[in-house]
Design a protein around this motif. Structure first.
Motif, mmCIF file in Angstrom:
data_model
loop_
_atom_site.group_PDB
_atom_site.id
_atom_site.type_symbol
_atom_site.label_atom_id
_atom_site.label_comp_id
_atom_site.label_asym_id
_atom_site.label_seq_id
_atom_site.Cartn_x
_atom_site.Cartn_y
_atom_site.Cartn_z
ATOM 1 N N GLU A 1 -8.106 -21.794 108.699
ATOM 2 C CA GLU A 1 -9.133 -20.816 109.091
ATOM 3 C C GLU A 1 -8.526 -19.852 110.100
ATOM 4 O OE1 GLU A 1 -12.752 -19.120 110.870
ATOM 5 O OE2 GLU A 1 -11.424 -20.451 111.998
ATOM 6 N N ASP A 2 -9.146 -18.692 110.246
ATOM 7 C CA ASP A 2 -8.634 -17.663 111.157
ATOM 8 C C ASP A 2 -8.457 -18.156 112.593
ATOM 9 O OD1 ASP A 2 -8.596 -15.858 109.091
ATOM 10 O OD2 ASP A 2 -10.510 -14.908 109.621
ATOM 11 N N GLY A 3 -9.289 -19.087 113.010
ATOM 12 C CA GLY A 3 -9.254 -19.511 114.409
ATOM 13 C C GLY A 3 -8.295 -20.648 114.702
ATOM 14 N N ASP A 4 -7.505 -21.065 113.715
ATOM 15 C CA ASP A 4 -6.586 -22.194 113.942
ATOM 16 C C ASP A 4 -5.148 -21.724 113.750
ATOM 17 O OD1 ASP A 4 -5.081 -24.537 113.980
ATOM 18 O OD2 ASP A 4 -6.642 -25.717 112.994
ATOM 19 N N ASN A 5 -4.384 -21.728 114.839
ATOM 20 C CA ASN A 5 -2.992 -21.271 114.763
ATOM 21 C C ASN A 5 -1.991 -22.411 114.665
ATOM 22 O OD1 ASN A 5 -3.217 -18.358 114.779
ATOM 23 N ND2 ASN A 5 -4.160 -18.636 116.800
ATOM 24 N N THR A 6 -2.456 -23.574 114.233
ATOM 25 C CA THR A 6 -1.538 -24.693 113.983
ATOM 26 C C THR A 6 -0.481 -24.263 112.964
ATOM 27 O OG1 THR A 6 -3.351 -26.239 114.345
ATOM 28 C CG2 THR A 6 -1.418 -27.090 113.176
ATOM 29 N N VAL A 7 0.773 -24.586 113.262
ATOM 30 C CA VAL A 7 1.868 -24.265 112.334
ATOM 31 C C VAL A 7 1.988 -25.393 111.310
ATOM 32 C CG1 VAL A 7 4.346 -23.834 112.155
ATOM 33 C CG2 VAL A 7 3.058 -22.973 114.137
ATOM 34 N N LEU A 8 1.969 -25.034 110.041
ATOM 35 C CA LEU A 8 2.074 -26.052 108.989
ATOM 36 C C LEU A 8 3.433 -26.732 109.057
ATOM 37 C CD1 LEU A 8 0.377 -24.570 105.797
ATOM 38 C CD2 LEU A 8 -0.613 -25.798 107.730
ATOM 39 N N ALA A 9 3.418 -28.044 108.791
ATOM 40 C CA ALA A 9 4.644 -28.841 108.834
ATOM 41 C C ALA A 9 4.594 -29.868 107.710
ATOM 42 C CB ALA A 9 4.751 -29.547 110.185
#
Lengths: 392, 392
Positions: free
Chosen positions: B333-341
């Motif tokens: 979602e736009d509000g989540d800046n978690t980097v995919l791993a």
């Protein structure tokens, strides 16, 4: 499946009084049960917050995720509603709420103690320093006593729940009559839950709920000695003790109805445990009188089992409150000194659990009335009625 | 339905490191998902608390209600276990925990932010002044990336979930072939959920879960335009758009698999919405690459819908993390800046909702791997495969 407007008006009036006593400007509901109770919007809890602001005076405000806008409209929710786009959101649910509350004089806000620490902090931050958030029992206390408008919904659920028991019994009796293979625990569970769900859909135009319409545990033989055991793939068989532990909810007004069955002629051992549990349930249910504490009632009930020398087989209290949640306060247990009052709705479900043999539990949903306890569930409780004969 | 010991050893090692970095003496798990993750005890949340103490060093300790003792033994839980009698209890769960922790050097204890304010306070009081309780993301961060031992369970759930879709499709196709009345939404829901549950019981000796084995939403025609609408009693009919939004979990390792079907020859309008959603789902799924943020992926996905002029019909984000809960961080979602791993498991489920007409949603459960995204669910996604013909 809609409570009358008079219900919501009565709740509002009681809430206003409770908030006044506590010096709060309003209550912020954060759980499905509280939101449904206060405004009639039913939803299933997800990570997307729903917040309902109920001010001491002025208009309520509902904050929901955008994807529920049409769903709220379908439920004819009349409360002013604002929505946020998504979770976690660039603008969060808490920020959306804070913006909508600005200028409404919300200085001291009460929330239930069930709110998560994370949500409590997010709300405090969004609402800013001029607003204080504190936990309150204002709504929890209101919900202890059911209003007259709620009772017909619990009664409707009770009828369906009793029918679910009958459907489970008939599934087994029919197989016995036909000489067919007896059903498995998981098949019985699916059959009775399906029956209850189907009845809801047949009886009501718009079905709503906060957790489920119908559910239950089904266990037989040694598995029934585990109060929280799940149904297995084991087929029930002649000689089994079988517990059908069922629940149903209409407009999320829950009941439970639980019976212990014996397949075939009961042995002396089965008769002994069954009759002791039935007696404890009868004595405990009749003890549910306004003015007694929960702890007192629980002791009266469980003492019957202890008197039969079955103290080692007790695994749980007599019962619990039941309402918009299938388990809610008060707790019919030694540690709860709540005084019973008319309008309280309780399960009465002492159990006997003999490891390696079986479990025995009989539960009714009982309304405390001024005149005494009244069972809403009425499936027969005598052993003869719960024996499923091999041949009929 | 049991994860290998190597899984719990790996989790323990990672947790020890995370606790060390945070200066915590241990983590206190308070939710079914965290408890199951850390020690393999599966239970359904009730008011009766379950607490799992995971120290940075030394032996874990599980606190459960007495009525679950035999249930924990059945699950072969190897962690040291103490039980309290009941809720709320004369001696509470929190007091039982505090007594058992005395002398174990638990000064700084981390808990997840999902714990309720009420439980947080009860724990703080019981643990006393020499112990501090604080929220931590230690376990939440570990759970973001699935360990190799978990993947086969998600894969097993994915196979069952895909079969549930096929079972739903076949129920309708069979009725069309026979010229019989088409099933109702609630009947389809019960059929596919029953199918999934039945498969679990057939495949596994001891079925365990924290919330459910299989579930789903089934809605057709205008009702499918409500993302959270419940199944109704409406019969599906030729011309309908139909969403089967299904989930399944093996050892509480969830997946979801969702497809949109068209009954009969699709109209140009149905083709347009379907193809736009399929394209967004394909592009969005391929964008789930390690190194990108959740917000970036979500934008890539939803921009496809916007590019087709369907921005007004978006009601939700592309997806969410999935694991021991059917919705869990990270949020696509736009509000989540978690980097995919690598190891992250996500739903990819853009949707198009046209009020009064229908909804379109296609969802897969996608594992982020070093080599790129890999779908665990594989039911066909092309329109031809999801058309249910009137005559075959």
């Amino acid at each position: 499946m809609r409570l009358p407007d008079s219900f919501y008006s009565s709740v509002r009036a009681e809430l206003t009084e409770a908030l006044g006593e506590r010096g709060l400007d309003g209550f912020l509901a954060t759980s499905p049960a509280d939101v449904a109770y206060l405004c009639g919007f039913f939803y299933i809890a997800t990570e997307r917050p729903v917040y309902l602001w109920m001010p001491r005076s002025g208009d309520p405000l509902l904050v929901i995720p955008r994807l529920d806008d049409e769903y709220a409209a379908q439920q004819q929710v009349t409360v002013e509603t604002v929505s946020y786009f998504e979770y976690p959101g660039v603008v969060t649910a808490e920020q959306t709420l804070a913006a909508a509350l600005a200028g409404r004089g919300a200085r001291r806000i009460g929330v239930g103690a069930g709110v998560s620490v994370g949500a409590f902090r997010a709300l405090s931050t969004a609402l800013g320093e001029t607003t204080t958030l504190e936990t309150t029992d204002a709504v929890a206390k209101l919900r202890l006593r059911k209003l007259p408008e709620e009772i017909p919904f619990h009664e409707a659920a009770a009828r369906i729940c009793d029918e679910m028991l009958a459907a489970g019994r008939e599934l087994i009796a029919d197989a016995l009559r036909r000489g067919a293979e007896l059903p498995r625990e998981d098949e019985i569970a699916r059959h009775v839950i399906g029956y209850g769900t189907d009845r809801m859909y047949a009886d009501y135009d718009l079905v709503v709920y906060t957790t489920k319409l119908a559910g239950g545990l089904v266990y037989a033989g040694p598995n029934s000695a585990l109060p929280h055991g799940l149904p297995t793939r084991r087929r029930v068989r002649p000689g089994d003790t079988l517990i059908l532990s069922l629940g149903a909810a209409v407009a999320s007004r829950f009941v439970e109805s639980e019976r212990t069955f014996v397949i075939g002629e009961p042995t002396p051992e089965q008769q002994r445990y069954y009759e002791a549990d039935r007696e404890a349930q009868e004595v405990g249910t009749q003890a549910m009188v306004a003015g007694r504490t929960c702890a007192e009632v629980n002791k009266i009930c469980l003492d019957v089992l202890r008197g039969h020398g079955l103290g080692d087989y007790i695994r749980h209290r007599q019962g619990h409150g039941i309402g918009l949640q299938n388990h809610e306060p008060p707790w019919v247990e030694d540690g709860d000194n709540t005084v019973l009052a008319p309008g309280m709705l309780l399960s009465s479900e002492p159990g006997v659990y003999v490891p390696g043999h079986a479990g025995y539990r009989i539960s009714d949903t009982v309304l405390v009335e001024a005149a005494g306890p009244r069972r809403l569930t009425s499936y027969p409780r005598d052993l003869a009625s719960t024996v499923i004969e091999e041949v009929r």
